[in-house]
Design a protein around this motif. Sequence first.
Motif, short mmCIF file in Angstrom:
data_model
loop_
_atom_site.label_atom_id
_atom_site.label_comp_id
_atom_site.label_asym_id
_atom_site.label_seq_id
_atom_site.Cartn_x
_atom_site.Cartn_y
_atom_site.Cartn_z
N THR A 30 0.81 -1.23 0.00
CA THR A 30 0.00 0.00 0.00
C THR A 30 0.84 1.27 0.00
OG1 THR A 30 -0.29 0.27 2.41
CG2 THR A 30 -1.85 -1.15 1.29
N LEU A 31 2.07 1.16 -0.51
CA LEU A 31 2.89 2.37 -0.65
C LEU A 31 2.50 3.12 -1.92
CD1 LEU A 31 6.36 0.86 0.33
CD2 LEU A 31 4.83 2.20 1.75
N GLU A 32 1.86 2.40 -2.84
CA GLU A 32 1.34 3.02 -4.06
C GLU A 32 -0.14 2.64 -4.17
OE1 GLU A 32 3.28 4.71 -6.19
OE2 GLU A 32 5.31 4.02 -5.72
N ALA A 33 -0.95 3.62 -4.53
CA ALA A 33 -2.36 3.32 -4.76
C ALA A 33 -2.48 2.67 -6.14
CB ALA A 33 -3.18 4.60 -4.70
N ILE A 34 -3.48 1.80 -6.29
CA ILE A 34 -3.68 1.21 -7.60
C ILE A 34 -4.72 2.04 -8.35
CG2 ILE A 34 -3.10 -1.08 -6.74
CD1 ILE A 34 -6.03 -1.81 -6.90
N ASN A 35 -4.66 2.01 -9.67
CA ASN A 35 -5.61 2.79 -10.46
C ASN A 35 -6.83 1.97 -10.87
OD1 ASN A 35 -2.67 4.08 -11.59
ND2 ASN A 35 -4.22 5.47 -10.81
N ASP A 36 -6.62 0.68 -11.06
CA ASP A 36 -7.72 -0.19 -11.48
C ASP A 36 -7.54 -1.56 -10.85
OD1 ASP A 36 -9.53 1.10 -13.22
OD2 ASP A 36 -7.95 1.20 -14.74
N GLY A 37 -8.63 -2.29 -10.75
CA GLY A 37 -8.55 -3.66 -10.30
C GLY A 37 -8.72 -3.79 -8.80
N VAL A 38 -8.54 -5.03 -8.32
CA VAL A 38 -8.69 -5.32 -6.90
C VAL A 38 -7.52 -6.17 -6.43
CG1 VAL A 38 -10.19 -6.32 -5.12
CG2 VAL A 38 -11.21 -5.39 -7.22
N LEU A 39 -7.02 -5.84 -5.25
CA LEU A 39 -5.94 -6.61 -4.64
C LEU A 39 -6.53 -7.42 -3.48
CD1 LEU A 39 -2.67 -4.57 -4.20
CD2 LEU A 39 -2.88 -7.04 -4.21
N TRP A 40 -6.33 -8.72 -3.51
CA TRP A 40 -6.86 -9.59 -2.45
C TRP A 40 -5.71 -10.12 -1.61
CZ3 TRP A 40 -12.21 -10.96 -2.39
CH2 TRP A 40 -12.95 -10.49 -3.50
N VAL A 41 -5.93 -10.17 -0.30
CA VAL A 41 -4.93 -10.72 0.60
C VAL A 41 -5.62 -11.67 1.56
CG1 VAL A 41 -3.34 -10.18 2.48
CG2 VAL A 41 -3.38 -8.73 0.45
N ASP A 42 -5.14 -12.90 1.61
CA ASP A 42 -5.65 -13.88 2.57
C ASP A 42 -7.18 -14.01 2.47
OD1 ASP A 42 -5.43 -15.79 4.48
OD2 ASP A 42 -5.11 -14.42 6.16
N GLY A 43 -7.67 -14.00 1.25
CA GLY A 43 -9.10 -14.23 1.03
C GLY A 43 -9.99 -13.01 1.16
N GLU A 44 -9.39 -11.87 1.48
CA GLU A 44 -10.19 -10.64 1.61
C GLU A 44 -9.66 -9.57 0.67
OE1 GLU A 44 -11.58 -9.37 5.81
OE2 GLU A 44 -9.68 -10.38 6.09
N PRO A 45 -10.54 -8.72 0.17
CA PRO A 45 -10.02 -7.61 -0.63
C PRO A 45 -9.30 -6.61 0.26
CG PRO A 45 -12.39 -7.38 -0.32
CD PRO A 45 -12.00 -8.69 0.28
N MET A 46 -8.17 -6.06 -0.21
CA MET A 46 -7.44 -5.09 0.61
C MET A 46 -7.68 -3.66 0.14
SD MET A 46 -3.46 -4.77 1.75
CE MET A 46 -2.66 -4.72 0.17
N THR A 47 -7.65 -3.48 -1.18
CA THR A 47 -7.85 -2.14 -1.72
C THR A 47 -9.33 -1.76 -1.69
OG1 THR A 47 -7.99 -3.16 -3.88
CG2 THR A 47 -5.88 -2.21 -3.26
N HIS A 48 -10.16 -2.75 -1.48
CA HIS A 48 -11.60 -2.53 -1.45
C HIS A 48 -12.20 -3.26 -0.26
CE1 HIS A 48 -10.42 -1.70 -5.54
NE2 HIS A 48 -11.58 -1.08 -5.76
N MET A 49 -13.47 -3.02 0.02
CA MET A 49 -14.15 -3.85 1.01
C MET A 49 -15.59 -4.11 0.56
SD MET A 49 -14.01 -1.11 4.05
CE MET A 49 -15.10 0.27 4.18
N LEU A 50 -16.11 -5.19 1.11
CA LEU A 50 -17.45 -5.59 0.71
C LEU A 50 -18.49 -4.80 1.48
CD1 LEU A 50 -17.15 -9.47 0.36
CD2 LEU A 50 -17.94 -7.88 -1.41
N GLN A 51 -19.41 -4.18 0.73
CA GLN A 51 -20.49 -3.47 1.39
C GLN A 51 -21.76 -3.80 0.61
OE1 GLN A 51 -20.48 0.96 1.71
NE2 GLN A 51 -19.36 0.57 3.60
N ASN A 52 -22.69 -4.47 1.26
CA ASN A 52 -23.93 -4.91 0.60
C ASN A 52 -23.63 -5.71 -0.67
OD1 ASN A 52 -25.24 -3.39 2.57
ND2 ASN A 52 -25.23 -1.57 1.26
#
Lengths: 259, 215
Positions: free
Chosen positions: A54-76
Amino acid sequence: MNDMPMVRFENVSKRYGALTVLDSLNLDIGRGEKVSIIGPSGSGKTTVLRMLMTLEAINDGVLWVDGEPMTHMLQNGKLVPATTKHIRRIRAKIGMVFQSFNLFPHMTAMGNCIEAPITVLGMKRSEAEERAAELLNMVGLSAKKDHYPSQLSGGQQQRVAIARALAMRPKIMLFDEVTSALDPELVGEVLQVIRKIGREHDLTMLMVTHQMGFAKEFSDRVCFFYQGKICEQGSPAEIFGNPKNERTRQFLNAVLEAG
Amino acid sequence: MWDWTFTFEILPVLARAAIMTVEATALGFIIAATVGLVLASIRLAFPSAGVVVTILVELIRSTPLLIQIFFLYFVLPKAGIVLDAFTAGVAAIGIHYAAYCSEVYRAGFENVPRGQWEASIALNLSPWNTFKDIILPQALPPVVPALGNYLIALFKETPLLSAIAVLELMQTAKNIGSETFRYTEPVTLVGVFFLVMSLVSAGIIRMLESWLQRR
């Protein structure tokens, strides 16, 4: 959850203005897998690690770590951009070692290793020191625990940096050209330590390296990056023994000739 | 030309005024150092607020201190804020030098390598702990000499407070002069006092500096 890879890059892109550094990267890294990233400079390989830390923000896509999204989160049931709190929770699973060590110069080796465990994990000082002493012992620096970084050689500093990262009990360790800033005679001691933690700790390891010999012997998989994409990947035997891509061949020839 | 009897006569009065000068300096510098750090930290933590801070700093640095002292003492009461001369004077000096100090701190922050921030992120330190434990301890020691220079500059500007009749050294010397028509002794003594105090402060700062470097 356990069938999810430890790290997943899903269509991740990174751009600086008009320059595309990483172009829709898809990469899975399995639990406990040791992956080396090789490639010419400017191929985006370091950016892969920096985005994961997370030293650089991503412009597109999703980064998952250990089964969970890191750059995003699940809401509804939908992925929305992650809050700082969410990022910090997931980021706790990742540790990183830098090319330029980045030890805290105003703290001793011990101080470097207990700062985060005390302030982030809320460990008691005595407990943090006990654990840091174990880690410094593992990297062979018990005798140097009260030394400041300026009193240590490059190789010793890098070994402290590894102990410091491990003190946070990460599941994933990132190594960003960790031997590139070292005098040649000090490279071995650092690689020795990385081998040792690869054996003794149950860690997923992702490293950007120019040490082809080490990548060959240590990794489960090697990814060759070229112009922001994975050009070729496979087992070390495949990549180093029988590269299929012309670019990979050219790169390896150039590196091996120089080395 | 020089009357020693007169000199010893006025010494106790000047000594009291000297204490006032030292107090004004100490309080003024505490304000300058603290407010300056807060301004620089705001600029560091909220880049979007940086513009406001920059404008404020430029405004303060680009107008004479004497005008700011007059403003706090003579204009603020029109807005219902009445300060006594000492408070108004010390506040004006403190805020004026806070603007300079904030630039010093900013240079100190910028001097900390980016890798220190990145290592803090990698260790998941909170922004507050990063600032307090990692950035500040590295940013401060190199700027101690510059802050020390401002301490001495601030000290030497306290005679401006005589413009609003604060009984510091210069005002006291002027009073003695106008009562006795003798200016040589009081003004010389004030000059000597400033010289000695400036040299002593410079010495202390140099000691502090070498102590910080040895660490």
